[in-house]
Structure formats: C-alpha cells, structure tokens
Write a protein that holds these residues in place. Structure first.
Motif, short mmCIF file in Angstrom:
data_model
loop_
_atom_site.label_atom_id
_atom_site.label_comp_id
_atom_site.label_asym_id
_atom_site.label_seq_id
_atom_site.Cartn_x
_atom_site.Cartn_y
_atom_site.Cartn_z
N ILE A 141 0.77 -8.61 -9.58
CA ILE A 141 -0.66 -8.93 -9.49
C ILE A 141 -0.84 -10.07 -8.49
O ILE A 141 -0.20 -11.11 -8.60
N VAL A 142 -1.73 -9.85 -7.52
CA VAL A 142 -2.08 -10.86 -6.52
C VAL A 142 -3.59 -11.07 -6.61
O VAL A 142 -4.36 -10.15 -6.36
N ALA A 143 -4.01 -12.26 -6.99
CA ALA A 143 -5.44 -12.60 -7.07
C ALA A 143 -6.21 -11.57 -7.91
O ALA A 143 -7.30 -11.16 -7.55
N GLY A 144 -5.63 -11.15 -9.03
CA GLY A 144 -6.29 -10.19 -9.91
C GLY A 144 -6.20 -8.75 -9.44
O GLY A 144 -6.84 -7.88 -10.01
N VAL A 145 -5.40 -8.48 -8.40
CA VAL A 145 -5.30 -7.14 -7.83
C VAL A 145 -3.86 -6.62 -7.99
O VAL A 145 -2.93 -7.27 -7.50
N PRO A 146 -3.68 -5.46 -8.63
CA PRO A 146 -2.35 -4.87 -8.68
C PRO A 146 -1.90 -4.46 -7.27
O PRO A 146 -2.67 -3.84 -6.53
N VAL A 147 -0.66 -4.80 -6.92
CA VAL A 147 -0.08 -4.46 -5.62
C VAL A 147 1.19 -3.68 -5.89
O VAL A 147 2.07 -4.15 -6.63
N PHE A 148 1.30 -2.50 -5.30
CA PHE A 148 2.45 -1.62 -5.48
C PHE A 148 3.12 -1.42 -4.13
O PHE A 148 2.48 -0.95 -3.20
N CYS A 149 4.40 -1.74 -4.04
CA CYS A 149 5.17 -1.60 -2.80
C CYS A 149 6.07 -0.38 -2.93
O CYS A 149 7.03 -0.38 -3.71
N LEU A 150 5.74 0.66 -2.17
CA LEU A 150 6.46 1.94 -2.21
C LEU A 150 7.24 2.17 -0.93
O LEU A 150 6.86 1.67 0.13
N PRO A 151 8.28 3.00 -0.99
CA PRO A 151 8.93 3.43 0.24
C PRO A 151 7.92 4.20 1.10
O PRO A 151 6.86 4.61 0.61
N GLY A 152 8.27 4.45 2.35
CA GLY A 152 7.33 5.06 3.27
C GLY A 152 7.35 6.57 3.36
O GLY A 152 6.48 7.16 3.99
N SER A 153 8.31 7.24 2.72
CA SER A 153 8.35 8.70 2.85
C SER A 153 7.21 9.34 2.08
O SER A 153 6.77 8.83 1.04
N ARG A 154 6.76 10.46 2.58
CA ARG A 154 5.67 11.20 1.94
C ARG A 154 6.03 11.51 0.48
O ARG A 154 5.22 11.30 -0.43
N ALA A 155 7.25 11.99 0.25
CA ALA A 155 7.66 12.36 -1.12
C ALA A 155 7.66 11.16 -2.05
O ALA A 155 7.19 11.24 -3.18
N ALA A 156 8.16 10.01 -1.58
CA ALA A 156 8.19 8.81 -2.42
C ALA A 156 6.78 8.33 -2.73
O ALA A 156 6.50 7.93 -3.86
N VAL A 157 5.91 8.38 -1.75
CA VAL A 157 4.52 7.95 -1.96
C VAL A 157 3.83 8.87 -2.97
O VAL A 157 3.17 8.40 -3.90
N GLU A 158 4.01 10.17 -2.80
CA GLU A 158 3.39 11.11 -3.74
C GLU A 158 3.90 10.92 -5.15
O GLU A 158 3.12 10.88 -6.11
N THR A 159 5.21 10.76 -5.30
CA THR A 159 5.79 10.54 -6.63
C THR A 159 5.26 9.24 -7.24
O THR A 159 4.79 9.23 -8.38
N GLY A 160 5.35 8.16 -6.48
CA GLY A 160 4.91 6.87 -7.00
C GLY A 160 3.45 6.85 -7.39
O GLY A 160 3.07 6.33 -8.45
N LEU A 161 2.61 7.41 -6.55
CA LEU A 161 1.18 7.38 -6.83
C LEU A 161 0.78 8.34 -7.94
O LEU A 161 0.05 7.94 -8.86
N THR A 162 1.22 9.59 -7.87
CA THR A 162 0.76 10.56 -8.87
C THR A 162 1.37 10.33 -10.24
O THR A 162 0.70 10.53 -11.26
N GLU A 163 2.63 9.89 -10.28
CA GLU A 163 3.32 9.74 -11.56
C GLU A 163 3.12 8.37 -12.21
O GLU A 163 3.18 8.25 -13.43
#
Length: 182
Positions: A141-163
């Motif tokens: 959490i940064v200043a009341g905002v959740p921050v998520f640091c994901l790898p840059g591949s399309r598959a990793a982003v899709e997995t991290g965000l959807t799941e």
C-alpha cells in the motif's frame, strides 16, 4: 481538509460480506522496460484488457525505463491522484541488474501485502514450473493505494490480474481508505 485519497461517495460501498469496496476500480498501469513503450507493450495491453473486462477503468497508462528514481517518482505521483485506486506495474521484477521495480516500490510501501507474491509464485509454478522462483512479484500500500508489481509477460500479467489482483483490489482499496469513508 479532505483527503485526496478518498474515493467519491458514488464509488464507495460494501460487498456481500459487508467489506468496504471501491467500484468501479480506477487503475493506473505502468510498464517498466528499457525496450518497450505503450505502442509495443503486450503486458501493458493485457493489463488494460483485464481491467476493462472486470469492469474497471484504466485512468493512467505510462511506460518508463528501468530506473529506480523514475519508477519511485511515478508510483508516488500516481498514488497521489484522485482518479487512481490501484497501481499495476508490469516488468522489472526479474533477476537482472536493471530489474529494480520491486526495490523501488518496496521502499514506498506503508504496508506490504506478502500474500500476493506468495500466491502469484504458486500460480506461476503451476504454469511455468520451477522458473517461477525467479519472480520478485510484490505488492503493498502506497498512500492508501494498493500497488502490484508483476512481471512483464502477457501470460504473467493475465494470471496476476485475473486470478489475484482484480478479484481483491476493490476490497484492498476499500480497506486502505476505510478510515476516510463517511
């Protein structure tokens, strides 16, 4: 004096369990890469697609080089914006010397969300095997905002965000700002 981080009343509410939520979720997407920009960014494109498919709104999209101070400054500025409830970074979470996204963001965290990285690596292991251990995906959490640091591949982003991110971020944004709700 009103806090800039408090979402407007029409976007604050509770879920079926009575937990504070922000809906729709306003998301900033940051691509960290020395070789990509927003016109050539499969991971960032996937982030936008996932956010919109979940009913959220991308309110900022930026590409930035693998530079510690630049990443830190951009995350801080976006976290201060009224139209940003959640920040997702893509890229810069690996093991090379220029992969500085987690280190840059970690120093900004008021509170860490350790379960995110653990669960992301578990899901990644199911998809890509032992190479998942090299991911330094983190969240906080940064200043009341959740921050998520994901790898840059399309598959990793899709997995991290959807799941993980999109099912939980409205609640996390609500929790992080709950003390500010009327």
């Amino acid at each position: 004096m009103t806090d800039k981080r408090r979402p407007p009343a029409d976007r604050r509410g509770t879920d079926d369990d009575g937990h504070a939520v922000v809906d729709p979720l306003y998301v900033a997407v940051i691509t960290v890469s020395s070789s990509r920009d927003v016109d050539d960014d499969p991971g960032g494109d996937a982030a936008v697609d996932c956010v919109e498919a979940a009913g959220g709104r991308v309110t900022a999209r930026r590409a930035i080089s693998d530079d510690f101070a630049a990443i830190r400054g951009l995350v801080s500025r976006l976290a201060a914006r009224e139209d940003v409830d959640c920040i997702v970074t893509t890229g810069g979470t690996g093991m090379t010397m220029d992969d500085v996204t987690p280190t840059a963001c970690e120093g900004l965290f008021e509170r860490e969300i350790p379960g995110f990285g653990e669960l992301f690596r578990q899901l990644s292991y199911d998809e890509i095997g032992h190479r998942a251990m090299a991911s330094r995906a983190i969240a906080g959490i940064v200043a009341g905002v959740p921050v998520f640091c994901l790898p840059g591949s399309r598959a990793a982003v899709e997995t991290g965000l959807t799941e993980l991110v999109l099912p939980e971020a409205p609640h996390l944004a609500g929790l992080a700002t709950r003390h500010q709700f009327d």
